[in-house]
Design a protein around this motif. Structure first.
Motif, short mmCIF file in Angstrom:
data_model
loop_
_atom_site.label_atom_id
_atom_site.label_comp_id
_atom_site.label_asym_id
_atom_site.label_seq_id
_atom_site.Cartn_x
_atom_site.Cartn_y
_atom_site.Cartn_z
N ASP A 16 0.81 -1.22 0.00
CA ASP A 16 0.00 0.00 0.00
C ASP A 16 0.85 1.27 0.00
O ASP A 16 0.54 2.24 -0.70
CB ASP A 16 -0.94 0.00 1.22
CG ASP A 16 -2.02 -1.06 1.10
OD1 ASP A 16 -2.24 -1.56 -0.01
OD2 ASP A 16 -2.63 -1.40 2.13
N ALA A 17 1.92 1.24 0.78
CA ALA A 17 2.76 2.44 0.88
C ALA A 17 3.44 2.76 -0.45
O ALA A 17 3.50 3.92 -0.86
CB ALA A 17 3.80 2.25 1.98
N GLU A 18 3.94 1.72 -1.11
CA GLU A 18 4.61 1.93 -2.38
C GLU A 18 3.63 2.39 -3.45
O GLU A 18 3.95 3.27 -4.27
CB GLU A 18 5.31 0.64 -2.83
CG GLU A 18 6.01 0.70 -4.18
CD GLU A 18 7.17 1.71 -4.24
OE1 GLU A 18 7.69 1.92 -5.33
OE2 GLU A 18 7.54 2.28 -3.17
N LEU A 19 2.41 1.83 -3.45
CA LEU A 19 1.41 2.27 -4.41
C LEU A 19 1.03 3.73 -4.16
O LEU A 19 0.93 4.52 -5.11
CB LEU A 19 0.17 1.37 -4.33
CG LEU A 19 -0.99 1.73 -5.28
CD1 LEU A 19 -0.54 1.76 -6.73
CD2 LEU A 19 -2.16 0.75 -5.10
N ASP A 20 0.85 4.08 -2.90
CA ASP A 20 0.55 5.48 -2.57
C ASP A 20 1.64 6.40 -3.10
O ASP A 20 1.37 7.46 -3.67
CB ASP A 20 0.43 5.66 -1.04
CG ASP A 20 -0.90 5.14 -0.51
OD1 ASP A 20 -1.85 5.05 -1.31
OD2 ASP A 20 -0.98 4.82 0.68
N ARG A 21 2.90 6.01 -2.88
CA ARG A 21 4.03 6.85 -3.29
C ARG A 21 4.06 7.00 -4.81
O ARG A 21 4.26 8.10 -5.34
CB ARG A 21 5.35 6.24 -2.79
CG ARG A 21 6.56 7.14 -3.04
CD ARG A 21 7.85 6.44 -2.66
NE ARG A 21 8.19 5.38 -3.59
CZ ARG A 21 8.77 5.59 -4.78
NH1 ARG A 21 9.03 6.82 -5.19
NH2 ARG A 21 9.07 4.57 -5.57
N ARG A 22 3.86 5.89 -5.51
CA ARG A 22 3.89 5.92 -6.98
C ARG A 22 2.76 6.80 -7.54
O ARG A 22 2.97 7.56 -8.50
CB ARG A 22 3.75 4.50 -7.53
CG ARG A 22 4.94 3.61 -7.26
CD ARG A 22 6.03 3.83 -8.26
NE ARG A 22 7.16 2.94 -8.04
CZ ARG A 22 8.27 2.97 -8.77
NH1 ARG A 22 8.40 3.85 -9.75
NH2 ARG A 22 9.26 2.14 -8.51
N VAL A 23 1.58 6.71 -6.96
CA VAL A 23 0.47 7.54 -7.42
C VAL A 23 0.75 9.01 -7.14
O VAL A 23 0.54 9.87 -8.00
CB VAL A 23 -0.85 7.09 -6.74
CG1 VAL A 23 -1.96 8.10 -7.01
CG2 VAL A 23 -1.26 5.70 -7.24
N ARG A 24 1.27 9.30 -5.93
CA ARG A 24 1.53 10.68 -5.52
C ARG A 24 2.60 11.33 -6.38
O ARG A 24 2.50 12.50 -6.77
CB ARG A 24 1.92 10.71 -4.05
CG ARG A 24 2.04 12.11 -3.45
CD ARG A 24 2.35 12.08 -1.98
NE ARG A 24 3.64 11.49 -1.69
CZ ARG A 24 3.85 10.27 -1.18
NH1 ARG A 24 2.80 9.49 -0.91
NH2 ARG A 24 5.05 9.81 -0.95
N THR A 25 3.64 10.56 -6.69
CA THR A 25 4.77 11.11 -7.45
C THR A 25 4.64 10.88 -8.95
O THR A 25 5.54 11.22 -9.72
CB THR A 25 6.08 10.48 -6.95
OG1 THR A 25 6.02 9.04 -7.12
CG2 THR A 25 6.32 10.81 -5.47
N ARG A 26 3.54 10.27 -9.36
CA ARG A 26 3.27 10.00 -10.78
C ARG A 26 4.40 9.22 -11.44
O ARG A 26 4.87 9.56 -12.53
CB ARG A 26 3.03 11.32 -11.53
CG ARG A 26 1.84 12.12 -11.00
CD ARG A 26 1.62 13.38 -11.79
NE ARG A 26 0.47 14.13 -11.27
CZ ARG A 26 0.04 15.28 -11.77
NH1 ARG A 26 0.66 15.81 -12.83
NH2 ARG A 26 -0.99 15.89 -11.25
N THR A 27 4.83 8.19 -10.76
CA THR A 27 5.93 7.36 -11.27
C THR A 27 5.49 5.93 -11.59
O THR A 27 6.32 5.03 -11.70
CB THR A 27 7.09 7.33 -10.26
OG1 THR A 27 6.61 6.87 -8.98
CG2 THR A 27 7.71 8.71 -10.11
#
Length: 320
Positions: A16-27
């Motif tokens: 969940d944390a990695e998905l949140d980060r990827r969505v937030r940073t558009r990566t």
């Protein structure tokens, strides 16, 4: 569609944390297997929104919703399947397993239509083996009642239009599906006369996969898959004969057959044919394929009253 499956597999591997980060940073697109379109869908879904791509699909296919509802209603009306195989010929499962699978999906009956003797490649039943099968079916019917296994055969139509089994045995069967399996590239006139003779035979109840086509080719020895074109015959004459002789036209639901094609199915309906929506199942799970046939029937304007296997076993046998 494959791109979305691939992206879903990749995203499912993130915590969940990695998905949140990827969505937030558009990566998200830095991940192998995730492109710009699939990343946008993942981002919108992650935010709890209906993805714009899905919304456009739903809007563009809204007119198909009634069709799906009608197909589901037709499927619910089916009480059985008139074309199925067991391990007595080229099926993969015993008769009991096929019957129990039919019971599990709500059927009241299943016609056991193993192949006739000439089709040796499919381990066709000689008269002696068919006699033994009739005894096996009788015993199973006592155990499985009120469900009923209808005795039957998928009878090869010979070159002269005769059916590949003895008259005496054909007269004892509940359901005879007559199908052409050989010389599929015969000249139009010859194929037409052959099919007309089969349809006119008083033992024939269903004309099986009438064009013989394969939209998905079976694997050849060299590993290639070649589709098989339709046989050439006078469909108008054959369908009119089906009406005259009370022979149902099969809507073969196998994904590699889907036979007859829509243009012929529509014409058969216009001429007044009755139909049997069958799976031609060779394994228990394939009995679910009737959904495909129901969709095609609805697309071609065929209603439940024109489908013989919407009737109870007693009514069906009275008609046949």
């Amino acid at each position: 569609m494959q791109a979305f499956r691939t992206a879903a597999t990749v995203v499912a591997g993130l915590d969940d944390a990695e998905l949140d980060r990827r969505v937030r940073t558009r990566t998200l697109t830095e991940l192998k297997g995730v492109g710009e379109k699939t990343a946008a869908v993942v981002t919108e879904a992650h935010r709890g929104e209906l993805p714009a791509y899905l919304q456009r699909l739903e809007e563009s296919h809204a007119e198909l919703a009634p069709l799906a509802d009608d197909a589901a209603a037709l499927r619910a009306a089916l009480k059985g399947d008139l074309h199925a195989h067991s391990d007595w010929s080229d099926g993969g499962s015993p008769i009991r397993e096929m019957a129990e699978a039919a019971i599990s999906i709500g059927h009241e009956y299943l016609a056991l239509t193993d192949h006739s003797p000439r089709l040796t490649v499919a381990n066709g039943l000689t008269p002696e083996r068919l006699e033994r099968q009739l005894d096996v079916v009788a015993a199973l019917n006592e155990e499985l009642a009120p469900f009923r296994i209808l005795t039957g055969i998928e009878c090869d139509v010979l070159a002269d239009g005769a059916l590949d089994q003895t008259e005496e045995l054909l007269g004892r069967l509940d359901v005879v599906v007559a199908s052409v399996h050989s010389e599929l590239r015969a000249p139009r006139a010859q194929m037409t006369e052959r099919m007309l003779a089969a349809v006119a035979n008083p033992h024939t109840d269903v004309l099986g996969h009438c064009t013989g086509r394969l939209v998905i080719g079976r694997k050849q020895r060299n590993g290639t898959q070649r589709p098989r074109p339709e046989s050439d015959f006078d469909a108008e004459a054959v369908f009119r004969a089906c009406v005259d002789h009370g022979t149902a036209v099969e809507i073969n639901s196998r994904p590699e057959r889907l036979d007859p094609p829509r243009r012929l199915l529509t014409r058969a309906a216009e001429l007044g044919c009755d139909f049997a929506i069958d799976t031609d199942a060779h394994a228990p799970g394939q009995l679910d394929w009737q959904d495909f046939g129901c969709t095609r029937a609805v697309e071609c304007g065929i209603t439940a009253d024109r489908v013989v296997n919407t009737r109870s076993a007693a009514d069906l046998l009275a008609q046949l």
